[in-house]
Design a protein around this motif. Structure first.
Motif, short mmCIF file in Angstrom:
data_model
loop_
_atom_site.label_atom_id
_atom_site.label_comp_id
_atom_site.label_asym_id
_atom_site.label_seq_id
_atom_site.Cartn_x
_atom_site.Cartn_y
_atom_site.Cartn_z
N TRP A 19 0.82 -1.21 0.00
CA TRP A 19 0.00 0.00 0.00
C TRP A 19 0.85 1.27 0.00
O TRP A 19 0.34 2.37 -0.09
CB TRP A 19 -0.90 0.03 1.23
CG TRP A 19 -2.03 -0.94 1.20
CD1 TRP A 19 -2.58 -1.55 0.11
CD2 TRP A 19 -2.77 -1.40 2.33
NE1 TRP A 19 -3.61 -2.36 0.49
CE2 TRP A 19 -3.75 -2.29 1.85
CE3 TRP A 19 -2.69 -1.16 3.70
CZ2 TRP A 19 -4.65 -2.93 2.69
CZ3 TRP A 19 -3.59 -1.79 4.53
CH2 TRP A 19 -4.56 -2.67 4.03
N TYR A 57 -7.24 -0.06 4.47
CA TYR A 57 -6.66 1.25 4.12
C TYR A 57 -7.69 2.03 3.33
O TYR A 57 -8.27 1.51 2.37
CB TYR A 57 -5.39 1.05 3.32
CG TYR A 57 -4.67 2.31 2.89
CD1 TYR A 57 -4.55 3.40 3.72
CD2 TYR A 57 -4.09 2.38 1.63
CE1 TYR A 57 -3.87 4.54 3.32
CE2 TYR A 57 -3.41 3.51 1.22
CZ TYR A 57 -3.31 4.60 2.07
OH TYR A 57 -2.63 5.73 1.67
N ASP A 58 -7.94 3.27 3.70
CA ASP A 58 -8.91 4.09 2.99
C ASP A 58 -8.35 4.69 1.71
O ASP A 58 -9.04 5.38 0.98
CB ASP A 58 -9.49 5.18 3.89
CG ASP A 58 -8.50 6.25 4.28
OD1 ASP A 58 -7.35 6.25 3.80
OD2 ASP A 58 -8.87 7.11 5.12
N GLY A 59 -7.07 4.42 1.43
CA GLY A 59 -6.45 4.91 0.20
C GLY A 59 -5.93 6.33 0.29
O GLY A 59 -5.34 6.82 -0.66
N GLU A 60 -6.13 6.97 1.43
CA GLU A 60 -5.72 8.36 1.55
C GLU A 60 -4.93 8.66 2.82
O GLU A 60 -3.80 9.11 2.76
CB GLU A 60 -6.94 9.28 1.50
CG GLU A 60 -7.64 9.28 0.16
CD GLU A 60 -8.82 10.22 0.15
OE1 GLU A 60 -8.88 11.14 0.98
OE2 GLU A 60 -9.69 10.01 -0.71
#
Length: 118
Positions: A19, A57-60
């Protein structure tokens, strides 16, 4: 079962690298996974049951950590005496996370934590 904790930590490290989580946040998350997994093994062990680790993970900006076990025994946040050789896991987790909580399950419980990555 004691080998499960290093395996959980290695698994977390691998996912966090994939990630591309910044090093400081990744190291904190690995430590949290290790501490919560160790608590599951030491204090919440139920015969013929295992603990589970999940990362999201929210990607941000945040990673959520869940460590679930089959025990109904709830962890207690305590400040151990200075001479104590253990008991610092949950205070350490509390210091490293944005927030954390206990969540009930049909069987057992989940310790959930959220770490900001930026």
């Amino acid at each position: 079962m004691t080998r499960s904790v290093p395996e959980a930590r290695r698994g977390a490290r691998s996912v966090l690298a994939e990630w591309r989580i910044p090093t400081d946040a990744a190291e904190a998350i690995e430590l949290i996974v290790s501490e919560l997994s160790t608590n599951a093994v030491r204090h919440a062990r139920v015969p013929d049951r295992f603990f589970e680790v999940a990362l999201t993970y929210d990607g941000e900006k945040a990673v959520e950590i869940e460590v679930s076990d089959a025990s109904t025994r709830l962890p207690e946040l305590q400040v151990p005496p200075l001479e104590a050789e253990s008991g610092r896991g949950l205070p350490l987790v509390a210091a490293l996370v944005e927030s954390w909580e206990l969540r009930g399950r049909v069987i057992g419980k989940t310790v959930w934590a959220r770490v900001l990555t930026r």
